[in-house]
Enzyme design. Structure first.
Site, PDB file in Angstrom:
ATOM      1  N   HIS A   1      27.207  14.793 -33.220  1.00  0.00           N
ATOM      2  CA  HIS A   1      27.743  13.909 -34.273  1.00  0.00           C
ATOM      3  C   HIS A   1      27.293  14.479 -35.628  1.00  0.00           C
ATOM      4  O   HIS A   1      27.530  15.643 -35.911  1.00  0.00           O
ATOM      5  CB  HIS A   1      27.247  12.491 -33.981  1.00  0.00           C
ATOM      6  CG  HIS A   1      27.861  11.376 -34.792  1.00  0.00           C
ATOM      7  ND1 HIS A   1      28.952  11.536 -35.617  1.00  0.00           N
ATOM      8  CD2 HIS A   1      27.516  10.053 -34.910  1.00  0.00           C
ATOM      9  CE1 HIS A   1      29.259  10.381 -36.199  1.00  0.00           C
ATOM     10  NE2 HIS A   1      28.398   9.467 -35.790  1.00  0.00           N
TER      11      HIS A   1
ATOM     12  N   HIS B   1      37.086  18.332 -32.197  1.00  0.00           N
ATOM     13  CA  HIS B   1      37.010  16.913 -32.556  1.00  0.00           C
ATOM     14  C   HIS B   1      37.656  16.080 -31.471  1.00  0.00           C
ATOM     15  O   HIS B   1      38.660  16.482 -30.897  1.00  0.00           O
ATOM     16  CB  HIS B   1      37.709  16.641 -33.901  1.00  0.00           C
ATOM     17  CG  HIS B   1      37.229  15.386 -34.536  1.00  0.00           C
ATOM     18  ND1 HIS B   1      37.772  14.155 -34.231  1.00  0.00           N
ATOM     19  CD2 HIS B   1      36.222  15.167 -35.411  1.00  0.00           C
ATOM     20  CE1 HIS B   1      37.121  13.237 -34.913  1.00  0.00           C
ATOM     21  NE2 HIS B   1      36.179  13.807 -35.635  1.00  0.00           N
TER      22      HIS B   1
ATOM     23  N   ASP C   1      31.915  18.797 -40.482  1.00  0.00           N
ATOM     24  CA  ASP C   1      30.564  19.334 -40.598  1.00  0.00           C
ATOM     25  C   ASP C   1      30.527  20.829 -40.905  1.00  0.00           C
ATOM     26  O   ASP C   1      29.505  21.333 -41.353  1.00  0.00           O
ATOM     27  CB  ASP C   1      29.785  19.050 -39.305  1.00  0.00           C
ATOM     28  CG  ASP C   1      29.550  17.565 -39.136  1.00  0.00           C
ATOM     29  OD1 ASP C   1      28.995  16.967 -40.066  1.00  0.00           O
ATOM     30  OD2 ASP C   1      29.948  17.002 -38.099  1.00  0.00           O
TER      31      ASP C   1
END
Ligand SMILES: CC(C)(COP(=O)(O)OP(=O)(O)OC[C@H]1O[C@@H](n2cnc3c(N)ncnc32)[C@H](O)[C@@H]1OP(=O)(O)O)[C@@H](O)C(=O)NCCC(=O)NCCS
Length: 379
Positions: free
Chosen positions: A224, A264, A315
């Site tokens: 995450h 994802h 990210d």
């Protein structure tokens, strides 16, 4: 034998667990919108404060409403002296994300509305926690480096205050806007793991601080929010060893490792947040005289896109963006929390508006019932 009829979806993939009017995602078209407003428009035109208002109150604020929210943030930008004292007592090797988790829990003891779980109190807590979490991240970084705490400045935005409290100097307009955009992009993302954790906790009629602590613990994981730190460790390893970025990544894949910052659960195309972060990484890399981080990142992205058919997620480019903003690598995930606190708290409030305990079932696959209890002597 299980009495459940539906096979479980591993990782709850594709399971719709609630209704929500906060965040809209179309994973096939790469669309993300807060309260219906596209993230690209918000990133181009909005501020973090305005985005918070949108998430909490369901619409954009008028000028006086926004001014009032900014004032409220400024008023709440304070921590009890004992919070600073506690941070001084924490071992200096403690990770900022763990410190954030523990100190956020402590904040509840000093919250004037600690005992109230009603809507009004929770909106106040959302504002308070948003101000306080940014302060904790900045203050702990200074404490662990033996530097004095920096007072916030009421006239500054939330993002500029964070950079001031972190670095001890007023940020440039470019740095401030870059952080504002990053905070807007990270503010909410529907039922991501940490938001789900927050809603599960809130649904027990626990309290806002407990929900946020659950979320922080959840965000930390490298699958995450922890992925942004993992990305930069790879970029650093490439830089330190002088390795070719693509060869380095091929080596990781050969060891069956996942590459942080790619893939994802929901997007099957470009993550719309990555579109902005890629540009920011490039521009900040050039303006800060450190283009290499963007160059390594771009080479890795091209390879992974072609070889693995995986897209960069939020990210991937946030790692090089934060680094060129002068933020230490172990603060990347806490900075994610500095933003996502807005979404977590909006979801807690929404959960409590129409609450029911969240309690799914497990498909039992253990030893068939009934098994006999064997006495100690006969085992
Ligand atoms: C985000 C993530 C957890 C989603 O996981 P998921 O929906 O459970 O998808 P899976 O892990 O089942 O991956 C599906 C396939 O793609 C591969 N894959 C997914 N992400 C990958 C990555 N980052 N690197 C290499 N392979 C990846 C998996 O190995 C799997 O391949 P297989 O079917 O041959 O076994 C996953 O893509 C990941 O671990 N990414 C890296 C961590 C990260 O960046 N997290 C931040 C998300 S915003």
């Amino acid at each position: 034998m299980s009495s459940l009829t539906t096979a479980p979806s591993k990782g709850l993939e594709g399971v719709v667990a609630t209704t929500s009017s906060i965040c809209y995602i179309d994973g096939d078209r790469g669309v993300l919108a807060y309260r219906g407003i596209d993230i690209h428009e918000l990133a181009d035109k909005s501020t973090f404060e305005e985005t918070c208002y949108l998430l909490w109150f369901g619409r954009l604020p008028s000028r006086p409403e926004l001014a009032e929210l900014r004032d409220r943030f400024a008023e709440e930008r304070k921590l009890d002296a004992s919070i600073f004292h506690r941070m001084h007592l924490i071992p200096k090797h403690a990770l900022p994300m763990d410190v954030l988790r523990t100190i956020t829990s402590t904040l509840s003891f000093f919250d004037p509305e600690e005992k109230s779980n009603d809507r009004e109190a929770n909106l106040h807590k959302a504002i308070r926690l948003t101000s306080q979490i940014a302060m904790i991240v900045a203050a702990y970084d200074r404490i662990r480096k033996g530097k004095p705490i920096v007072e916030p400045d009421r006239s500054l935005s939330h993002a500029a205050n964070f950079l001031l409290m972190l670095n001890g100097e007023y940020p440039s307009k470019t740095a401030e806007r870059a952080l504002v955009i990053a905070l807007i992009l990270h503010a909410d993302h529907e039922l991501n793991a940490s938001t789900f954790a927050a809603r599960v906790t809130a649904a027990t009629l626990s309290d806002m601080h407990s929900a946020v602590v659950s979320a922080i613990g959840c965000l930390k994981g490298p699958l995450h929010g922890g992925a942004n730190e993992a990305v930069f460790h790879i970029l650093q390893a490439i830089d330190n060893s002088g390795a070719d970025p693509v060869e380095y990544i091929k080596g990781m894949l050969a060891q069956k490792k996942k590459i942080p910052g790619f893939g994802h659960r929901v997007y099957h195309t470009e993550d719309p947040r990555a579109t902005h972060l890629r540009l920011m990484s490039r521009d900040l890399g050039t303006s800060s005289g450190q283009p290499k981080w963007f160059q390594y990142s771009q080479a890795i992205e091209e390879f992974i896109k072609t070889d693995k058919k995986l897209n960069a997620n939020v990210d991937f480019y946030s790692a090089s963006t934060y680094h060129t903003l002068g933020i230490d690598v172990d603060l990347f995930t806490p900075v994610f929390a500095v933003s996502r606190i807005s979404g977590w708290t909006a979801h807690v409030i929404e959960q409590l508006d129409d609450n029911r305990l969240i309690r799914p079932r497990a498909d039992y696959i253990g030893p068939a019932y009934p098994q006999r209890y064997t006495s100690m002597e006969r085992r």
